[in-house]
Design a protein around this motif. Sequence first.
Motif, PDB file in Angstrom:
ATOM      1  N   LYS A  11       6.070  10.048  27.656  1.00 37.17           N
ATOM      2  CA  LYS A  11       5.031   9.077  27.340  1.00 37.17           C
ATOM      3  C   LYS A  11       4.279   9.519  26.092  1.00 37.17           C
ATOM      4  O   LYS A  11       3.890  10.669  25.955  1.00 37.17           O
ATOM      5  N   LEU A  12       4.072   8.568  25.166  1.00 38.40           N
ATOM      6  CA  LEU A  12       3.435   8.856  23.883  1.00 38.40           C
ATOM      7  C   LEU A  12       2.191   8.009  23.678  1.00 38.40           C
ATOM      8  O   LEU A  12       2.047   6.943  24.291  1.00 38.40           O
ATOM      9  N   GLU A  13       1.345   8.466  22.803  1.00 45.08           N
ATOM     10  CA  GLU A  13       0.220   7.680  22.326  1.00 45.08           C
ATOM     11  C   GLU A  13       0.523   7.275  20.891  1.00 45.08           C
ATOM     12  O   GLU A  13       0.578   8.136  19.998  1.00 45.08           O
ATOM     13  N   PRO A  14       0.800   6.011  20.630  1.00 45.19           N
ATOM     14  CA  PRO A  14       1.159   5.582  19.272  1.00 45.19           C
ATOM     15  C   PRO A  14       0.134   6.052  18.249  1.00 45.19           C
ATOM     16  O   PRO A  14      -1.081   5.963  18.461  1.00 45.19           O
ATOM     17  N   ALA A  65      27.333  28.654  15.273  1.00 40.26           N
ATOM     18  CA  ALA A  65      27.502  27.437  16.079  1.00 40.26           C
ATOM     19  C   ALA A  65      26.366  26.463  15.784  1.00 40.26           C
ATOM     20  O   ALA A  65      25.194  26.855  15.752  1.00 40.26           O
ATOM     21  N   PRO A  66      26.691  25.178  15.553  1.00 36.94           N
ATOM     22  CA  PRO A  66      25.645  24.203  15.220  1.00 36.94           C
ATOM     23  C   PRO A  66      24.892  23.736  16.464  1.00 36.94           C
ATOM     24  O   PRO A  66      25.466  23.589  17.540  1.00 36.94           O
ATOM     25  N   ALA A  67      23.599  23.514  16.287  1.00 38.86           N
ATOM     26  CA  ALA A  67      22.767  23.010  17.384  1.00 38.86           C
ATOM     27  C   ALA A  67      21.715  22.077  16.808  1.00 38.86           C
ATOM     28  O   ALA A  67      21.480  22.045  15.602  1.00 38.86           O
ATOM     29  N   MET A  68      21.096  21.286  17.709  1.00 39.29           N
ATOM     30  CA  MET A  68      20.078  20.343  17.269  1.00 39.29           C
ATOM     31  C   MET A  68      18.918  20.323  18.251  1.00 39.29           C
ATOM     32  O   MET A  68      19.033  20.740  19.407  1.00 39.29           O
ATOM     33  N   LEU A  69      17.800  19.826  17.747  1.00 43.41           N
ATOM     34  CA  LEU A  69      16.590  19.613  18.544  1.00 43.41           C
ATOM     35  C   LEU A  69      15.950  18.342  18.012  1.00 43.41           C
ATOM     36  O   LEU A  69      15.865  18.151  16.799  1.00 43.41           O
ATOM     37  N   GLY A  70      15.506  17.464  18.928  1.00 43.02           N
ATOM     38  CA  GLY A  70      14.921  16.256  18.377  1.00 43.02           C
ATOM     39  C   GLY A  70      14.300  15.312  19.373  1.00 43.02           C
ATOM     40  O   GLY A  70      14.580  15.337  20.577  1.00 43.02           O
ATOM     41  N   PHE A  71      13.392  14.476  18.837  1.00 39.27           N
ATOM     42  CA  PHE A  71      12.943  13.262  19.504  1.00 39.27           C
ATOM     43  C   PHE A  71      13.933  12.172  19.098  1.00 39.27           C
ATOM     44  O   PHE A  71      14.154  11.940  17.899  1.00 39.27           O
ATOM     45  N   VAL A  72      14.522  11.482  20.057  1.00 40.08           N
ATOM     46  CA  VAL A  72      15.606  10.549  19.727  1.00 40.08           C
ATOM     47  C   VAL A  72      15.247   9.113  20.103  1.00 40.08           C
ATOM     48  O   VAL A  72      16.121   8.324  20.465  1.00 40.08           O
ATOM     49  N   GLY A  73      13.977   8.763  19.995  1.00 38.92           N
ATOM     50  CA  GLY A  73      13.555   7.374  20.132  1.00 38.92           C
ATOM     51  C   GLY A  73      13.371   6.943  21.568  1.00 38.92           C
ATOM     52  O   GLY A  73      13.617   7.698  22.492  1.00 38.92           O
ATOM     53  N   PRO A  74      12.864   5.685  21.734  1.00 38.19           N
ATOM     54  CA  PRO A  74      12.620   4.707  20.674  1.00 38.19           C
ATOM     55  C   PRO A  74      11.252   4.840  19.988  1.00 38.19           C
ATOM     56  O   PRO A  74      11.068   4.328  18.894  1.00 38.19           O
ATOM     57  N   GLY A  75      10.288   5.528  20.626  1.00 38.28           N
ATOM     58  CA  GLY A  75       8.941   5.551  20.058  1.00 38.28           C
ATOM     59  C   GLY A  75       8.655   6.683  19.117  1.00 38.28           C
ATOM     60  O   GLY A  75       7.567   6.759  18.535  1.00 38.28           O
ATOM     61  N   ALA A  76       9.602   7.603  18.947  1.00 39.45           N
ATOM     62  CA  ALA A  76       9.455   8.705  17.982  1.00 39.45           C
ATOM     63  C   ALA A  76      10.847   9.223  17.658  1.00 39.45           C
ATOM     64  O   ALA A  76      11.670   9.397  18.560  1.00 39.45           O
ATOM     65  N   ARG A  77      11.099   9.460  16.382  1.00 41.78           N
ATOM     66  CA  ARG A  77      12.414   9.940  15.961  1.00 41.78           C
ATOM     67  C   ARG A  77      12.249  11.052  14.932  1.00 41.78           C
ATOM     68  O   ARG A  77      11.609  10.868  13.903  1.00 41.78           O
ATOM     69  N   ALA A  78      12.833  12.186  15.231  1.00 36.64           N
ATOM     70  CA  ALA A  78      12.874  13.306  14.292  1.00 36.64           C
ATOM     71  C   ALA A  78      13.870  14.321  14.849  1.00 36.64           C
ATOM     72  O   ALA A  78      13.828  14.645  16.039  1.00 36.64           O
ATOM     73  N   GLU A  79      14.779  14.802  14.015  1.00 37.77           N
ATOM     74  CA  GLU A  79      15.789  15.748  14.462  1.00 37.77           C
ATOM     75  C   GLU A  79      15.888  16.902  13.474  1.00 37.77           C
ATOM     76  O   GLU A  79      15.607  16.748  12.288  1.00 37.77           O
ATOM     77  N   LYS A  80      16.308  18.066  13.973  1.00 38.96           N
ATOM     78  CA  LYS A  80      16.570  19.213  13.127  1.00 38.96           C
ATOM     79  C   LYS A  80      17.832  19.894  13.640  1.00 38.96           C
ATOM     80  O   LYS A  80      18.013  20.066  14.847  1.00 38.96           O
ATOM     81  N   ALA A 100       4.264   9.324  16.565  1.00 37.74           N
ATOM     82  CA  ALA A 100       4.673   8.308  17.530  1.00 37.74           C
ATOM     83  C   ALA A 100       4.438   6.902  16.984  1.00 37.74           C
ATOM     84  O   ALA A 100       3.342   6.593  16.510  1.00 37.74           O
ATOM     85  N   THR A 101       5.474   6.100  17.030  1.00 38.15           N
ATOM     86  CA  THR A 101       5.373   4.691  16.629  1.00 38.15           C
ATOM     87  C   THR A 101       5.463   3.757  17.828  1.00 38.15           C
ATOM     88  O   THR A 101       5.291   2.555  17.686  1.00 38.15           O
ATOM     89  N   GLY A 102       5.737   4.315  18.996  1.00 40.19           N
ATOM     90  CA  GLY A 102       5.856   3.505  20.204  1.00 40.19           C
ATOM     91  C   GLY A 102       5.371   4.267  21.403  1.00 40.19           C
ATOM     92  O   GLY A 102       4.737   5.328  21.287  1.00 40.19           O
ATOM     93  N   GLN A 103       5.701   3.742  22.577  1.00 43.12           N
ATOM     94  CA  GLN A 103       5.147   4.278  23.813  1.00 43.12           C
ATOM     95  C   GLN A 103       5.930   5.440  24.395  1.00 43.12           C
ATOM     96  O   GLN A 103       5.377   6.268  25.109  1.00 43.12           O
TER      97      GLN A 103
END
Length: 886
Positions: free
Chosen positions: A265-268, A287-302, A319-322
């Motif tokens: 749960k997010l606060e826009p 070895a490749p790895a990732m970490l991220g917020f994968v939507g829909p209300g926040a997106r960012a990956e590394k 945050a752009t959504g809930q």
Amino acid sequence: MNALLLLLCALPVSLVFSQDAPGLVNGAFVGDADGNGIADGWSYSAGASNDKLDVTFGLEQLPDGTMAQRMSCTRYEGGHAMLCQVGTVSVKAGRWYEVRLRARGQDLRSVNIGLHDTNGWQQLGLWTSITLTRQWKDYSLRFQASRDGHETSRFQIWFTRPGTLWLANVSLEPSEPPVPGNIIPTSGSRNLLPNGGFEIPGGWGMQNAWTYNWQVAEGKGIGGTNCAAVAWEPDDPELGYYFDYFEMVRRPLTRPWLQALGQLKLEPGETYSLSASMRVDPGFEGAPAMLGFVGPGARAEKTISLSTEWQRVTVTAKATGQTTLVQVGPAFEETDRERFNHCIVYIDNVQAEKATEPSDFEPRALDIFLPHRCETAVTDGHRNWPVTVHLFAQEAGEAELSLAATDFSDTTVATETRAVSLKQGANTVDLALNLPGPGFYRINAKAKAGTQDVDTSARWALYPAFEPADDTAFGINHAYAYNGFVRLAREIGIQWVRDWSLKWEHVETRKGEFSFGETDFQINRPLALGMKVLCMFPFPSAEWSSTAPEELRKTGYPGNRIRQAFAPADNADLERYMEACVDRYKDRIRVWEVFNESIFTNYSLPKDHGYKPEDYVPLLKSAYAACKRADPNCQVMGGYSAPPDRVELYGPMFEQGGLEACDLVSIHTYPGGPPESMEGDLERLNRMMDDAGTRKDMWMTEFAYYADDDCDVTSSAAWPRRLESEWIQACYNTRACVIMLGNGVRKVFYHIWPTRMNQDIGSRIFFEYAGAPRKIAVTQAAMLAMLGAEPRFLGKRTWPDAEAFAYTFAAPERLGGGTVTVCWTGYDSAPLQRLPGLRYYDTCGRLISDGPVTLSEAPVYAVSADDNQDAVFASIEQALKDEGLL
């Protein structure tokens, strides 16, 4: 649907609407200036010529002074009885809206509601049905517009059979987005994620895989604590993903990311940080790895390259959504297969927090997890069932642990409370619940320690005992994409798979050049898992053999399908392709279906391109001849795989001698509402075959009801339509199958397809992510237990005025022989007097050992050692009379 209090708002027809107002007019049904019985602002659409339907209209004043619109259809032979408004409703893509209305029905159990763009006939996000009762009921339908619509929009309410609908107080207004049901609880901790240290086996799953594929690595975490260990095994068939349509798929799980179960749960407008530590064993550096917020209300990956030392990775997002999903773990590609095969990635201290920079990892003070469970061959009677609860405590101390179990009807049937001493770290506590035998149970666990209060729940399916069989009356359309789900399906009596892989375009890409490499794999996979396979010839052409004009050649699905839907230029080519297929698989395949959904869809011989029902029969005759030449003992299934009420299709086929060119007849249906209307449709189809000189068994090769009490999606879906609850889904499904099995249908195939974790829309039908059972899984197993592997129908009795039904079958040996009568009512309930010598079982196949037996929407099985179905029918009729229903 939850009943809602509606606000009456009569809108003048001439009102001009802004872009932000949906614009439905005269939802109060006030006024009829032209005297046609239809309220001003509304119009009627038949969807067929007037000689196909007899429909009347009227406005009626209700006791509270409001007006209702009546629409009554007394004769239906095609099309639809529809009230609609064209060009009034305005919606914007991505925005949410809510339809409210009151409705009731007579001889009509469901009605459809939709919003279409008549320019291209695209759905605008609203496409569903509601279940009617004879009493007024309030409904609320929330949807997200899939595209802009206004001048060419059509708001429509319709049904497709005889019956009467009353409508009142219809409104359509903007709405706030819904809050998803699987929000991760915060528990007052800075860390918004549960079990971020992976001390216990819960709270996380393998993204898009059928089951959990990570282990708790004891003592291998930071500072000697536990952590998650994710092993990449691209050659393990249990982790492969397979699909037989449209382009066949066979691929390993290349990115075994972990994903938190549930949505954060997010606060826009706020900024959130996500951090985690990862490492690998020596020999797998890089070895490749990732970490991220994968939507829909926040997106960012590394993405990072891992080493043998713990590395802390951080990513932030505004945050752009809930809500958003949290993902972490290996990010391999197919090209990494040789270099990193068998690589284990260790993950620890995952933390999500509302902050612009990450802080030190802080585990929650208390975490709890309870595994799901499926158990087969459960016998009747109460029994203590062991329940294992996993707990993590940041500090040692005393806690109160309580369990409660609710059953199929959401009634609490068992509780247990115990004081427990928790050590710091991971704890396992074993308790027991006294459960009353087979059934669906939701086990709720709650732990209290100091100021901390956490809870969790698990789904349990205790299947009734049944006789194992190599063949049953049930199958699935497409094998599940993961082997584990196929095995789970077998445990509830699903024994057949409908395979789509033998598309002409793939088997014979050039004339005379056949290739079966991939089809061998797709067909052999479910066979190796113990299933039987129905093979279909999905399309009547390949690209090279099609009579379709060249301008229809498209790239990308579904446009690239249309040329294959046209008839072939030469039936001899069609026969050669089919004969080659049957000859190759005749040692393992016995049943062949000729095309999917001909004429009425664009899969095969689409009517939109000029094809008529009569055009199917010559191709069926060619297919029959080819199949029988290759394997005289095979069975050929013909028909349009259409709903059984489509007499305009099956009539011409039967009249042209199509029944002589098939051994079985295919039908499809997705009822959406109560199934009882199928009875008359199937009876009519059987009479039509009798009139044509021969009755053939029918196979329902696509059928389904969908529901999910824990729906994960955050947006509406036009397909599949979901019922109000899993209880309704399970009851409807049993009733539908009984009606089909009692009216000439020998096999029922459920339409399923995969959905991702945290995005499930009910389309797996029987199971949620990781095989957690739905209610329908238990009632499906109960049908096998109560009716046997190959149900043998003996007789039926119906009471239309009370919407009551009773179907009798031969009882399987497990029940001691005799008869089993499945009985239910569509509307009201009535106490059923017990008859001496009879045993009564509920919808889940559990013996009702004492107490009342109720005739209701949930079917009851009445088992008799003797053939006394008339006495059972008489007891039902008396119960209906006693309740004033007859």
